[in-house]
Design an enzyme around this catalytic site. Structure first.
Site, mmCIF file in Angstrom:
data_model
loop_
_atom_site.group_PDB
_atom_site.id
_atom_site.type_symbol
_atom_site.label_atom_id
_atom_site.label_comp_id
_atom_site.label_asym_id
_atom_site.label_seq_id
_atom_site.Cartn_x
_atom_site.Cartn_y
_atom_site.Cartn_z
ATOM 1 N N LYS A 64 17.448 -6.057 14.537
ATOM 2 C CA LYS A 64 18.302 -4.939 14.914
ATOM 3 C C LYS A 64 19.330 -5.363 15.960
ATOM 4 O O LYS A 64 20.527 -5.083 15.832
ATOM 5 C CB LYS A 64 17.451 -3.783 15.440
ATOM 6 C CG LYS A 64 18.215 -2.499 15.684
ATOM 7 C CD LYS A 64 17.259 -1.376 16.083
ATOM 8 C CE LYS A 64 16.313 -1.034 14.975
ATOM 9 N NZ LYS A 64 15.374 0.067 15.313
ATOM 10 N N ARG A 67 14.862 1.400 21.450
ATOM 11 C CA ARG A 67 14.247 1.119 20.143
ATOM 12 C C ARG A 67 13.724 -0.306 20.092
ATOM 13 O O ARG A 67 14.218 -1.187 20.782
ATOM 14 C CB ARG A 67 15.277 1.303 19.008
ATOM 15 C CG ARG A 67 15.887 2.684 18.901
ATOM 16 C CD ARG A 67 16.987 2.658 17.863
ATOM 17 N NE ARG A 67 17.716 3.911 17.756
ATOM 18 C CZ ARG A 67 17.504 4.847 16.836
ATOM 19 N NH1 ARG A 67 16.567 4.671 15.932
ATOM 20 N NH2 ARG A 67 18.209 5.952 16.799
ATOM 21 N N GLY A 110 9.446 2.106 11.067
ATOM 22 C CA GLY A 110 8.523 3.142 11.509
ATOM 23 C C GLY A 110 7.256 2.652 12.166
ATOM 24 O O GLY A 110 6.429 3.461 12.584
ATOM 25 N N MET A 118 6.889 0.749 14.962
ATOM 26 C CA MET A 118 6.883 0.701 16.423
ATOM 27 C C MET A 118 7.576 1.929 16.994
ATOM 28 O O MET A 118 8.121 2.752 16.258
ATOM 29 C CB MET A 118 7.531 -0.601 16.898
ATOM 30 C CG MET A 118 6.671 -1.817 16.615
ATOM 31 S SD MET A 118 7.430 -3.371 17.125
ATOM 32 C CE MET A 118 8.641 -3.623 15.834
ATOM 33 N N ARG A 163 20.761 -3.434 8.291
ATOM 34 C CA ARG A 163 19.785 -4.471 7.954
ATOM 35 C C ARG A 163 19.799 -4.655 6.451
ATOM 36 O O ARG A 163 20.250 -3.775 5.711
ATOM 37 C CB ARG A 163 18.382 -4.078 8.415
ATOM 38 C CG ARG A 163 17.876 -2.788 7.802
ATOM 39 C CD ARG A 163 16.613 -2.304 8.477
ATOM 40 N NE ARG A 163 16.211 -0.990 7.990
ATOM 41 C CZ ARG A 163 15.320 -0.203 8.573
ATOM 42 N NH1 ARG A 163 14.723 -0.602 9.682
ATOM 43 N NH2 ARG A 163 14.999 0.959 8.063
ATOM 44 N N HIS A 210 10.282 8.084 5.753
ATOM 45 C CA HIS A 210 9.287 7.029 5.963
ATOM 46 C C HIS A 210 8.537 6.716 4.675
ATOM 47 O O HIS A 210 8.341 5.557 4.312
ATOM 48 C CB HIS A 210 8.300 7.462 7.058
ATOM 49 C CG HIS A 210 7.169 6.503 7.260
ATOM 50 N ND1 HIS A 210 5.962 6.629 6.602
ATOM 51 C CD2 HIS A 210 7.076 5.380 8.001
ATOM 52 C CE1 HIS A 210 5.167 5.642 6.954
ATOM 53 N NE2 HIS A 210 5.819 4.869 7.804
ATOM 54 N N SER A 240 -7.122 -31.536 -11.077
ATOM 55 C CA SER A 240 -6.698 -30.141 -10.919
ATOM 56 C C SER A 240 -7.484 -29.568 -9.754
ATOM 57 O O SER A 240 -8.719 -29.588 -9.771
ATOM 58 C CB SER A 240 -6.979 -29.335 -12.188
ATOM 59 O OG SER A 240 -6.585 -27.987 -12.008
ATOM 60 N N CYS A 263 -5.439 -24.889 -10.196
ATOM 61 C CA CYS A 263 -5.800 -23.812 -11.118
ATOM 62 C C CYS A 263 -6.555 -22.686 -10.445
ATOM 63 O O CYS A 263 -7.091 -21.799 -11.109
ATOM 64 C CB CYS A 263 -6.619 -24.361 -12.292
ATOM 65 S SG CYS A 263 -8.149 -25.165 -11.796
ATOM 66 N N TYR A 313 2.144 -29.239 -11.441
ATOM 67 C CA TYR A 313 2.163 -27.877 -11.981
ATOM 68 C C TYR A 313 1.202 -26.979 -11.218
ATOM 69 O O TYR A 313 0.314 -27.454 -10.492
ATOM 70 C CB TYR A 313 1.794 -27.872 -13.475
ATOM 71 C CG TYR A 313 0.357 -28.248 -13.770
ATOM 72 C CD1 TYR A 313 -0.656 -27.286 -13.755
ATOM 73 C CD2 TYR A 313 0.002 -29.567 -14.052
ATOM 74 C CE1 TYR A 313 -1.978 -27.634 -14.013
ATOM 75 C CE2 TYR A 313 -1.309 -29.917 -14.316
ATOM 76 C CZ TYR A 313 -2.302 -28.939 -14.288
ATOM 77 O OH TYR A 313 -3.615 -29.273 -14.532
#
Length: 930
Positions: free
Chosen positions: A60, A130, A139, A141, A380, A498, A823, A890, A910
């Site tokens: 912010k 804030r 929402g 804090m 934001r 919210h 694997s 895996c 992989y």
């Protein structure tokens, strides 16, 4: 004039927003003063920071500075850095010595810019205070507005503005926020939800007011008096009149809120480290509640629900920002502002365009119009649904606001799965009649039991029930229930409330502002006209249309799945076109191969359609549970000698061979890694006496014999017992049967009418000693040679191992001498490496995350510093012997984006994951490579 500055106060009354969880949590910090020379950074006409400083200024604060730099109308203020937050927690909630002077300098700078003084009784400067973490935590804090009002300054504000009602409206808001957040005014009973709200509702009833805006100035003065009395009654303290005492109280409250329960839960869910801390933004108040020429709103540069390139948002006339976000009043759509305030709307359109061009992403911003003058309070990168994330990335790429690599990185990998989830069956929806309609705030289809509290949602979730959390409006305290629910329904609030904001980020189905619904918490029901829905009744909500239905509505495949299955033409689905574009990008940039965990032809085909390049794990034990084959498996287990065991295995052989044939045909030449029998044998036996008696009768043996064998096979710690390669080495005939089934299936599909190329990879599980693997490899090679001779066919195959215990990783150089591939079975590697049971650790994992011992569940995202190092050792040692050794993973971590990034970095070939996770893995692998 401003009153004398008090010393910073870290001590604060226990707030209703706090919990035992928060008190026990810790932030890992140094007790030294912050590294930065500066404790505060200005924004406004004089700006010290910019967007690149979000680690120090929070998101912010950094974006406020950036907006000021590019010439947007930002009310001036200053940001207290995140490093001060770290110091605050490391030093018993005390501040660096020089912070007081730095804050005073910041106030002085704003006073000079505004031509007003903080605490001036004739024309007071007021502030909002804030939070602002590096990553947006909407929402979670605390916030304080209208700070600087007291019994004198409120009169000065009333006189200066010639608007006493406005002044006292601000004062009552400030007292309510400060009393709640800083002074800790708490509800005394479960029935008393919000003490200040109840005081207001009582006064409104007395004077016949319906809305807050119906209260006149005398009513508001009375409300102020009652609020102060409530604070005195509940806390034993007077509401502070010293403005600097107010400021330090608010600063302390924001820092305190970094460790409140809802912030902790949010950080745990989204992997935000506790030691990042929050900044505090002290900003000049501008007022949307000055009458009909003032307004406040939240807007998005594109639709966050579906990604459409339209100006999207909402606003309220004569209101402050918290009214919009909290959902207390249902706001107007932003398009209406073009008629009510055309000048401001035109300015907003220009700002919308400027923000997107500058930040090169969809923006979520807050604005206030004070007497027809527009101010920007925040911007934001906007929270968005999965569909929206994909659409925005693709379309911004076409608009040349993002290149391909940037676009790939802007789509949370998890979000791609939202394009594959089922939707309500259109035919069933046509027959169903909606009982109400709200705002479509979070797309998708959800069915579940109605619950009216977060606690009940968690309880039902623990029982395995799906729920819809129904509230008048949600607050941050509902976060646990929102996580536990399938969908969220509110009777108040808009698309920037919210509920909507958090639901979009979580990927939850959400319908907001269904104003025809009346929620009665006391009676645990809600009603729409004559229709009454009780807690526990089923409803269905459509987050795409905003419709609400009684009962359960069946679902059908999404458009993407229908196209993939050939049930819909690609040209008819824009969603599929988006999906295809992103997947092409992902495949263009990723280095990791993507395989799937599949145990049947149907699963294999599904994974191939989603882009899998092979099977990384085929669990042979799953095949033994189908049909009558479990009887043969049990006969094998209960056999009293080798001959009986071989006879039972001979019954199983055709079943296994047939299964492998189907999988090989489905994979059509793609590699298939088949894991030999892994679980302990007792898992295949019945556990209750009635089932054991039935098995004895079926096998023609006595019940006593079955019970005796079951008890003999029972293990104290089966995860570390007689399983995996230990079974194959104890009973080599099991390995022989499985190897024969695999290779006979290979031979059959290779010689069939439509020959299929086969790439089998036989994987031996649970190897920790190279000799274990040698025995198994010898059996497999012998059987392969026998089958090739018998069937008159030659085929290629590989024999490797699953590295799933620490010794296997540490001695990987020895094992690589024998194995053709590795694997990593990271599920068991995590269990054995951490000494934690995946099934039993739930009793303490939550607490460990609260205490920051574990940042994440290690069974969901790999423990990189611990188990990850075992993987790294295994890779390095294995490739030290065989440089081109093929290595994959895996375990469940193969579908986790953060784990995939790690596997990419350590050089795996992989990852393998469940079929629905394949698109997620493809995208995450591309992001890791980029």
């Amino acid at each position: 004039m401003a009153k004398k500055e008090n010393k910073p106060k870290a001590k604060k009354q226990a707030s209703s927003k706090k919990s035992p969880v928060a008190k026990k949590s810790s932030v890992k910090t140094s007790k030294k003063s912050p590294k930065s020379v500066k404790y505060t950074y200005l924004f406004g006409k004089k700006t010290d920071g910019d967007a690149k400083m979000r680690n120090l200024l929070g998101g912010k604060g950094a974006n406020l500075a950036e907006m000021a730099r590019i010439g947007l109308p930002v009310p001036p203020g200053f940001t207290i850095t995140t490093e001060v937050c770290a110091y605050f927690y490391a030093n018993g909630k005390k501040y660096p010595t020089a912070l007081a002077a730095s804050v005073k300098e910041g106030v002085a700078s704003v006073e000079k810019q505004m031509g007003k003084l903080f605490g001036d009784a004739s024309d007071p400067l007021l502030f909002s205070v804030r939070s602002g973490a590096r990553e947006s935590m909407p929402g979670m804090m605390d916030t304080i507005l209208n700070l600087g009002l007291n019994d004198q300054t409120v009169e000065g504000l009333a006189a200066k503005t010639s608007n006493p009602r406005f002044a006292y409206d601000c004062y009552r808001r400030f007292i309510q926020m400060y009393g709640d957040v800083v002074m800790g005014v708490q509800a005394r009973t479960e029935a008393e939800t919000e003490p200040f709200h109840e005081v207001m509702e009582g006064l409104k009833k007395e004077v016949g007011a319906v809305l807050d805006t119906d209260l006149d100035v005398e009513n508001l003065k009375e409300l102020v008096s009652r609020y102060k009395a409530l604070i005195k009654e509940r806390t034993g303290k007077q509401f502070p009149q010293d403005v600097y005492e107010q400021l330090w109280g608010a600063i302390g409250a924001v820092f305190d809120s970094w460790m409140n329960e809802r912030a902790i839960i949010y950080r745990q869910k989204y992997g935000i480290p506790a030691d990042w801390g929050t900044a505090v933004n002290v900003q000049t108040m501008v007022f949307g509640n000055k009458g009909e020429t003032s307004a406040t709103g939240v807007a998005f540069t594109r639709d966050p629900a579906n990604g459409e390139n339209v100006f999207y948002g909402e606003y309220l006339i004569n209101a402050q920002g918290e009214d919009v976000v909290a959902g207390v009043r249902t706001p107007h759509k932003i398009a209406m502002l073009s008629k009510e305030m055309p000048k401001a709307y035109k300015e907003l359109l220009a700002i919308r365009s400027k923000l997107e061009r500058h930040f090169r992403d969809m923006q979520d911003f807050e604005f206030t119009i004070e007497e027809n003058k527009l101010y920007m309070l925040q911007t934001r990168n906007g929270k968005r649904t999965g569909l929206s994330a994909v659409r925005i990335a693709v379309e911004m790429n076409k608009e040349r606001l993002m290149d391909e690599k940037t676009a790939v990185g802007k789509i949370p990998a998890e979000s791609i799965s939202s394009l594959l989830v089922p939707v309500f069956d259109p035919a069933a929806v046509k027959k169903a009649k909606p009982i109400a309609k709200g705002l479509n705030a979070g797309p998708g289809a959800a069915t579940g039991k109605v619950v009216f509290s977060a606690a009940m949602a968690e309880l039902e979730n623990s029982k395995g029930s799906k729920t819809i959390l129904c509230r008048e409006e949600t607050s941050p305290e509902d976060l646990r229930g929102m996580i536990a629910s399938e969908g969220i329904l509110t009777s108040r609030g808009g698309v920037s409330s919210h509920a909507a904001l958090v639901a979009r980020q979580m990927g939850k189905v959400c319908v907001c502002g269904a104003s025809s619904i009346h929620v009665d918490y006391a009676k645990h029901l809600m009603s729409v006209g004559d229709i009454v829905v009780k807690e526990g009744d089923y409803i269905s909500i459509d987050g795409t249309t905003g419709e609400i239905f009684l009962g359960e509505i069946p679902t059908v495949d999404s458009e993407v799945v229908r196209v993939l299955n050939g049930k819909m033409k690609p040209a008819k689905s824009y969603t599929y076109q988006l999906f295809e574009t992103v997947m092409k990008w992902a495949d263009k940039y990723r280095k990791l191969g993507i395989r799937t965990n599949a145990d049947s032809p149907a699963q294999a085909k599904s994974a191939l359609l989603l882009g899998a390049e092979g099977i990384g794990l085929c669990r042979t034990e799953h095949m033994f549970f189908e049909g009558d084959r479990i009887d043969s498996m049990r006969r094998m287990i209960l056999a009293s000698d080798t001959a009986e065991r071989k006879a039972a295995l001979a019954e199983l052989l055709p079943y296994q061979r047939s299964d492998f044939e189907g999988i090989f045909k489905a994979m059509d030449g793609h590699p298939v890694t088949i894991r030999l029998l892994d679980p302990p044998l007792h898992e295949f036996l019945p556990h209750d006496s009635a089932a054991r008696n039935a098995l004895a009768e079926k096998l023609g043996v006595s019940s006593e014999f079955v019970a005796e064998r079951c008890n003999a096979l029972k293990e104290q710690n089966p995860m570390l017992g007689h399983r995996g390669c230990r079974l194959g080495n104890s009973y080599p005939e099991i390995t022989e049967m499985q190897a024969r089934a695999i290779f006979e299936a290979v031979a059959k599909v290779m010689k069939g009418r439509k020959p299929v190329k086969v790439m089998p990879e036989v994987m031996v599980p649970l190897v920790g000693f190279v000799q274990e693997l040698k025995f198994q490899v010898a059996i497999i090679h012998r059987v392969a040679a026998e089958v090739m001779k018998e069937k008159g066919v030659k085929f290629s195959y590989m024999v490797g191992t699953m590295i799933e215990i620490p010794r296997g990783a540490i001695t990987a150089d020895e094992i690589a001498e024998v194995a053709d591939f590795f694997s990593f079975g990271t599920n068991d590697l995590t269990q054995t490496g951490l000494g934690m049971s995946r099934d039993d650790s739930g009793s303490f994992l939550g607490k460990y995350k609260e205490l920051d011992i574990l940042a994440k569940n290690p069974f969901a995202s790999i423990d990189q510093a611990g188990i990850g190092q075992l993987v790294k050792i295994g890779v390095e040692k294995g490739r030290g012997v065989k440089p081109k050794l093929k290595i994959g993973v895996c375990g469940e971590h193969g579908g986790d984006p953060e784990s995939i990034r790690f596997f990419n970095d350590v050089g795996l070939n992989y990852v393998s994951c469940s079929p629905p996770r394949v698109p997620v893995a493809r995208l995450a692998a591309a992001q890791a490579a980029i």
